[in-house]
Design a protein around this motif. Structure first.
Motif, PDB file in Angstrom:
ATOM      1  N   GLU A 193      13.260 -35.707  32.127  1.00 54.54           N
ATOM      2  CA  GLU A 193      12.532 -36.973  32.208  1.00 54.54           C
ATOM      3  C   GLU A 193      11.689 -37.028  33.477  1.00 54.54           C
ATOM      4  O   GLU A 193      10.602 -37.605  33.494  1.00 54.54           O
ATOM      5  N   ILE A 194      12.194 -36.442  34.555  1.00 56.13           N
ATOM      6  CA  ILE A 194      11.422 -36.385  35.805  1.00 56.13           C
ATOM      7  C   ILE A 194      10.185 -35.514  35.620  1.00 56.13           C
ATOM      8  O   ILE A 194       9.093 -35.846  36.088  1.00 56.13           O
ATOM      9  N   ILE A 195      10.346 -34.393  34.904  1.00 54.86           N
ATOM     10  CA  ILE A 195       9.196 -33.527  34.616  1.00 54.86           C
ATOM     11  C   ILE A 195       8.182 -34.283  33.776  1.00 54.86           C
ATOM     12  O   ILE A 195       6.976 -34.236  34.020  1.00 54.86           O
ATOM     13  N   GLY A 196       8.680 -35.020  32.767  1.00 54.70           N
ATOM     14  CA  GLY A 196       7.817 -35.819  31.907  1.00 54.70           C
ATOM     15  C   GLY A 196       6.984 -34.988  30.955  1.00 54.70           C
ATOM     16  O   GLY A 196       7.231 -33.791  30.764  1.00 54.70           O
ATOM     17  N   LYS A 197       5.986 -35.613  30.382  1.00 50.33           N
ATOM     18  CA  LYS A 197       5.096 -34.928  29.433  1.00 50.33           C
ATOM     19  C   LYS A 197       4.150 -34.005  30.186  1.00 50.33           C
ATOM     20  O   LYS A 197       3.575 -34.374  31.202  1.00 50.33           O
ATOM     21  N   ALA A 225      23.627 -34.871  31.134  1.00 55.88           N
ATOM     22  CA  ALA A 225      22.993 -35.881  31.979  1.00 55.88           C
ATOM     23  C   ALA A 225      22.015 -35.246  32.965  1.00 55.88           C
ATOM     24  O   ALA A 225      20.897 -35.747  33.167  1.00 55.88           O
ATOM     25  N   ILE A 226      22.417 -34.131  33.571  1.00 59.95           N
ATOM     26  CA  ILE A 226      21.547 -33.446  34.537  1.00 59.95           C
ATOM     27  C   ILE A 226      20.300 -32.904  33.851  1.00 59.95           C
ATOM     28  O   ILE A 226      19.179 -33.057  34.353  1.00 59.95           O
ATOM     29  N   ILE A 227      20.490 -32.277  32.677  1.00 62.18           N
ATOM     30  CA  ILE A 227      19.337 -31.743  31.934  1.00 62.18           C
ATOM     31  C   ILE A 227      18.391 -32.872  31.536  1.00 62.18           C
ATOM     32  O   ILE A 227      17.170 -32.780  31.703  1.00 62.18           O
ATOM     33  N   SER A 228      18.959 -33.968  31.013  1.00 59.46           N
ATOM     34  CA  SER A 228      18.132 -35.089  30.539  1.00 59.46           C
ATOM     35  C   SER A 228      17.335 -35.708  31.683  1.00 59.46           C
ATOM     36  O   SER A 228      16.122 -35.953  31.554  1.00 59.46           O
ATOM     37  N   LEU A 229      17.998 -35.964  32.812  1.00 57.29           N
ATOM     38  CA  LEU A 229      17.308 -36.562  33.956  1.00 57.29           C
ATOM     39  C   LEU A 229      16.223 -35.632  34.494  1.00 57.29           C
ATOM     40  O   LEU A 229      15.120 -36.081  34.835  1.00 57.29           O
ATOM     41  N   SER A 230      16.530 -34.343  34.555  1.00 58.37           N
ATOM     42  CA  SER A 230      15.557 -33.373  35.062  1.00 58.37           C
ATOM     43  C   SER A 230      14.317 -33.338  34.183  1.00 58.37           C
ATOM     44  O   SER A 230      13.180 -33.323  34.679  1.00 58.37           O
ATOM     45  N   PRO A 244       9.500 -33.915  27.087  1.00 62.42           N
ATOM     46  CA  PRO A 244      10.783 -33.599  27.734  1.00 62.42           C
ATOM     47  C   PRO A 244      11.831 -33.028  26.786  1.00 62.42           C
ATOM     48  O   PRO A 244      12.650 -32.205  27.190  1.00 62.42           O
ATOM     49  N   MET A 245      11.830 -33.465  25.525  1.00 63.12           N
ATOM     50  CA  MET A 245      12.806 -32.965  24.560  1.00 63.12           C
ATOM     51  C   MET A 245      12.721 -31.446  24.401  1.00 63.12           C
ATOM     52  O   MET A 245      13.736 -30.755  24.260  1.00 63.12           O
ATOM     53  N   LEU A 246      11.493 -30.918  24.430  1.00 62.56           N
ATOM     54  CA  LEU A 246      11.318 -29.477  24.290  1.00 62.56           C
ATOM     55  C   LEU A 246      11.911 -28.741  25.478  1.00 62.56           C
ATOM     56  O   LEU A 246      12.563 -27.704  25.330  1.00 62.56           O
ATOM     57  N   PHE A 247      11.676 -29.273  26.679  1.00 68.20           N
ATOM     58  CA  PHE A 247      12.217 -28.643  27.877  1.00 68.20           C
ATOM     59  C   PHE A 247      13.749 -28.670  27.849  1.00 68.20           C
ATOM     60  O   PHE A 247      14.410 -27.709  28.251  1.00 68.20           O
ATOM     61  N   ALA A 248      14.298 -29.786  27.363  1.00 60.95           N
ATOM     62  CA  ALA A 248      15.758 -29.919  27.297  1.00 60.95           C
ATOM     63  C   ALA A 248      16.364 -28.874  26.367  1.00 60.95           C
ATOM     64  O   ALA A 248      17.410 -28.282  26.668  1.00 60.95           O
ATOM     65  N   VAL A 249      15.715 -28.634  25.229  1.00 65.14           N
ATOM     66  CA  VAL A 249      16.210 -27.631  24.279  1.00 65.14           C
ATOM     67  C   VAL A 249      16.179 -26.236  24.909  1.00 65.14           C
ATOM     68  O   VAL A 249      17.156 -25.474  24.825  1.00 65.14           O
TER      69      VAL A 249
END
Length: 266
Positions: free
Chosen positions: A20-24, A13-18, A34-39
């Motif tokens: 999404e805040i960063i965005g594209k 949840a923390i990774i996903s929210l972070s 955001p998916m790339l940053f999460a990985v």
């Protein structure tokens, strides 16, 4: 819900929210989602990397959490598949028109060993090259290779190694490639079909960046073609692996191996 599961959901949840805040993030003509940053963040937080240096982090993300996260991947990909299926329906007529092209691309599985086997042998692999080079080494390939040779065999080590490399590095690589490939001049829908050769996460990363680069005219069709291609790679790709690609890889390996390795080839 036990503590390990709570840790997994909390960290995700923390990774996903972070992210999404960063965005594209747009770097010139390349779009990073955001998916790339999460990985990348997820990889860094594993026990083998930052977990070794930050003791408190290892207490939150340990081996048990890693096992739970791995089991959850298939469930999340199921939800992803349902969402991507919604792109297929509205574009079904266009997909039917492109039917022969979808089927023809599956024979690309046979081309992989032509390049992969010599490269693997050059890098010092022996029987591992059969597992690593006979397919794109996704979930279905793991099953086929594991059933025929055993997952603990050299061939099993080969397919598992490529599978893990694709899971860890492939999502990031595909995400960047999707943005760059549009500038080759190849039609966006042909590129969309190519997005479907990897796992669900790899396909989504590539299709997302490709749809962004291709613009709203092709956005929905890109996801539809990529989803259909991914489905076909899982269905027809297995049959091609069993009956064509894997037997060819065995034969090709026996022909090339004496030129690269000294010991007897079985």
């Amino acid at each position: 819900m036990n503590r390990n599961r709570i840790n997994v959901f909390l960290v995700v949840a923390i990774i996903s929210l972070s992210c999404e805040i960063i965005g594209k993030v747009q770097l010139g003509k390349v779009a990073l989602f955001p998916m790339l940053f999460a990985v990348v963040i997820g990889i860094l937080l594993t026990p083998d990397l930052l977990g070794k240096r930050i003791g408190k982090l290892k207490a939150i993300i340990g081996e048990k959490e890693m096992k739970i996260a791995g089991d959850m991947v298939m469930l999340i990909l199921l939800m992803l598949g349902i969402k991507l299926g919604t792109f297929v329906g509205p574009n079904l007529d266009k997909i039917v028109q492109a039917g022969p092209a979808f089927l023809a691309q599956e024979f690309g599985h046979v081309l992989a060993p032509l390049i992969a086997i010599p490269l693997a042998l050059k890098l010092g692999l022996t029987r591992e090259s059969i597992g690593a080079g006979s397919s794109i080494s996704r979930e279905a390939s793991l099953g086929v290779i594991g059933e025929k040779y055993g997952i603990a065999s050299p061939e099993g080590n080969g397919v598992l190694g490529v599978y893990l490399a694709g899971t860890i590095v492939g999502t990031v690589f595909f995400g960047v490639l999707g943005s760059v490939a549009i500038y080759t001049g190849i039609h966006p829908l042909a590129l969309a079909m190519a997005c479907g050769v990897g796992s669900g996460s790899m396909m989504t990363a590539a299709a997302s960046s490709l749809a962004e680069a291709a613009g709203p005219k092709y956005a929905d069709q890109v996801f539809a073609y990529a989803s259909t291609s991914n489905m076909l790679s899982g269905i027809t790709g297995v049959n091609i692996l069993v009956f064509i690609s894997l037997p060819f890889t065995e034969w090709y390996y026996k022909k090339l191996a004496p030129k690269f390795i000294k010991k007897e080839v079985r």
